[in-house]
Scaffold this motif. Structure first.
Motif, short mmCIF file in Angstrom:
data_model
loop_
_atom_site.label_atom_id
_atom_site.label_comp_id
_atom_site.label_asym_id
_atom_site.label_seq_id
_atom_site.Cartn_x
_atom_site.Cartn_y
_atom_site.Cartn_z
N ALA A 100 3.74 66.50 56.60
CA ALA A 100 2.53 67.33 56.57
C ALA A 100 2.79 68.69 55.92
O ALA A 100 1.86 69.32 55.41
N LEU A 101 4.05 69.14 55.95
CA LEU A 101 4.38 70.45 55.37
C LEU A 101 4.74 70.37 53.89
O LEU A 101 4.82 71.40 53.21
N GLU B 168 -3.78 60.64 61.05
CA GLU B 168 -2.36 60.43 60.78
C GLU B 168 -1.58 60.35 62.08
O GLU B 168 -2.01 60.89 63.10
N ALA B 169 -0.44 59.66 62.02
CA ALA B 169 0.48 59.63 63.14
C ALA B 169 1.42 60.82 63.01
O ALA B 169 2.11 60.97 62.01
N GLY C 104 6.07 57.87 72.77
CA GLY C 104 6.30 59.05 73.58
C GLY C 104 6.69 60.28 72.78
O GLY C 104 6.86 61.36 73.36
N ASN C 105 6.80 60.15 71.46
CA ASN C 105 7.07 61.29 70.58
C ASN C 105 5.99 61.39 69.51
O ASN C 105 6.26 61.86 68.40
N ALA C 106 4.78 60.96 69.84
CA ALA C 106 3.77 60.86 68.79
C ALA C 106 2.39 61.23 69.29
O ALA C 106 2.10 61.18 70.48
N LEU C 107 1.54 61.60 68.33
CA LEU C 107 0.13 61.84 68.57
C LEU C 107 -0.65 61.33 67.36
O LEU C 107 -0.16 61.41 66.23
N ALA C 108 -1.85 60.85 67.59
CA ALA C 108 -2.79 60.62 66.49
C ALA C 108 -3.54 61.92 66.28
O ALA C 108 -4.14 62.46 67.22
N LEU C 109 -3.47 62.46 65.06
CA LEU C 109 -4.13 63.73 64.76
C LEU C 109 -4.88 63.63 63.45
O LEU C 109 -4.45 62.93 62.52
N CYS C 110 -6.00 64.33 63.36
CA CYS C 110 -6.67 64.45 62.07
C CYS C 110 -5.75 65.25 61.14
O CYS C 110 -4.84 65.96 61.58
N GLU C 111 -5.99 65.14 59.84
CA GLU C 111 -5.10 65.79 58.88
C GLU C 111 -5.01 67.30 59.11
O GLU C 111 -3.93 67.89 58.98
N LEU C 112 -6.13 67.93 59.44
CA LEU C 112 -6.14 69.38 59.66
C LEU C 112 -5.25 69.75 60.84
O LEU C 112 -4.37 70.60 60.73
N HIS C 113 -5.46 69.09 61.97
CA HIS C 113 -4.72 69.46 63.16
C HIS C 113 -3.26 69.01 63.08
O HIS C 113 -2.39 69.64 63.69
N THR D 56 14.91 67.89 45.01
CA THR D 56 13.75 68.38 45.75
C THR D 56 13.39 67.42 46.86
O THR D 56 13.18 67.82 48.02
N ARG D 57 13.30 66.13 46.53
CA ARG D 57 12.95 65.11 47.50
C ARG D 57 13.92 65.11 48.67
O ARG D 57 13.53 65.04 49.85
N LEU D 58 15.20 65.22 48.38
CA LEU D 58 16.22 65.18 49.42
C LEU D 58 16.07 66.36 50.38
O LEU D 58 16.09 66.20 51.60
N LEU D 59 15.92 67.56 49.84
CA LEU D 59 15.82 68.76 50.68
C LEU D 59 14.57 68.73 51.56
O LEU D 59 14.60 69.11 52.74
N VAL D 60 13.46 68.27 50.99
CA VAL D 60 12.21 68.19 51.78
C VAL D 60 12.34 67.14 52.88
O VAL D 60 11.99 67.38 54.04
N ASP D 61 12.85 65.96 52.52
CA ASP D 61 12.92 64.87 53.49
C ASP D 61 13.90 65.15 54.62
O ASP D 61 13.64 64.78 55.77
N LEU D 62 15.03 65.78 54.31
CA LEU D 62 16.06 65.96 55.32
C LEU D 62 15.75 67.08 56.31
O LEU D 62 16.28 67.09 57.42
N HIS D 63 14.89 68.02 55.93
CA HIS D 63 14.74 69.21 56.76
C HIS D 63 13.33 69.48 57.27
O HIS D 63 13.17 70.33 58.14
#
Length: 307
Positions: free
Chosen positions: A146-147, A210-211, A226-235, A135-142
């Motif tokens: 946040a999802l 979160e980052a 340049g590939n990041a945003l600071a966002l609240c958990e909801l957004h 389970t961990r492998l499939l979630v982490d790799l793909h």
């Protein structure tokens, strides 16, 4: 098959690609099957039973699709093409179904197609540690963190399953995250959400922030400002689900599929067209290539969502 051989096979699933479009169909079918196996002790399922829930997961966590018929039957592709070292697929008479059969939901229903993870795979998954590691492998790799809780809930997998994975040694290597990345991103945005401005803290420590990667880390997105945003958990969650996106000039987009009845829910809709906050001290805003990737691969624009 050994446990390491199983994890290696899961880490090296063949995936259909059109250009650089993500194809998480097989990982999502497998996660749904892992949940079924954990609940019942068997992964056996008729295509007609799997079609709805697996197609909904692919619509929710996969790239956009515009055709309503395709949206309802997205489970057909992985049901047919999942590697036969992992998966047994038979018709109503018990005859093997070849991986060359058409990816057709109606055809699979007509044949009475039924799939089941191979006996060696089920034997290995009976060990909770192996189930957790798979389970961990499939979630982490793909996917992206946040999802994770949403995917596990749809697959009916207990989040405690993933805690087991922390105690399971695996030979499968994942791309490491850069140390200090999250703190760098939060500091660059003044410890406030770049979309709504939320800046909550408790005892001087930021809470609910979160980052977020624009191009997911699991999809070769770099750990850089340049590939990041600071966002609240909801957004952050809505951004990774594709309910929120970005325009080329870095304004917030809200998916036309997003709906809300409450004042709080409609506050998300009100973000439409709002400019992103810029990083402090002249730091780089999200790069156009990463914004374009998110728009193609994640943002739910005009495609059909219902399965």
């Amino acid at each position: 098959m050994t446990r390491d051989e199983l994890l290696h096979a899961l880490a090296n699933l063949r995936r259909a690609r059109i250009g650089e479009v993500r194809a998480p169909h097989k990982p999502l079918l497998l996660l749904w099957l892992l949940g079924r196996f954990a609940a019942t002790g068997s992964s056996e399922v008729a295509y007609g039973e799997a079609e709805g829930p697996v197609s909904r997961m692919i619509n929710a966590y996969g790239p956009p699709v515009k055709n309503a018929s395709d949206a309802r039957r997205r489970a057909a592709m992985p049901f047919v093409h999942l590697e036969r070292e992992l998966w047994e697929l038979r018709d109503a008479h018990g005859r093997p179904v070849a991986h060359t059969v058409a990816e057709s939901g109606p055809r699979l229903r007509e044949q009475g197609a039924t799939g089941r993870l191979a006996p060696d795979v089920e034997r290995l998954l009976a060990d909770p540690g192996t189930l957790a590691a798979a389970t961990r492998l499939l979630v982490d790799l793909h996917f992206t963190p946040a999802l994770e809780p949403l995917i596990l809930a749809d697959a009916r997998l207990d989040p405690a399953v993933l805690e087991e994975a922390g105690y399971v040694r695996t030979t499968v290597r994942r791309r490491p995250r850069r140390a200090g990345f999250s703190e760098q991103v939060l500091d660059a945005y003044g410890r406030a959400c770049a979309m709504c401005g939320y800046d909550g803290a408790l005892g001087g420590r930021s809470v609910g922030l979160e980052a977020a990667h624009v191009r997911w880390h699991s999809q070769n997105g770099p750990d850089e400002l340049g590939n990041a945003l600071a966002l609240c958990e909801l957004h952050h969650a809505l951004f990774d689900l594709g309910a929120l996106g970005l325009t080329d000039d870095l304004r917030v987009r809200v998916s036309r599929h997003y709906t809300a009845r409450s004042t709080a829910g409609r506050a998300v809709t009100d973000l439409e067209g709002r400019p992103l906050a810029a990083p402090r001290d002249g730091g780089p805003s999200p790069a156009p290539a990463f914004v374009a990737w998110h728009g193609r691969q994640v943002f739910k624009d005009g495609q059909v969502l219902a399965a």
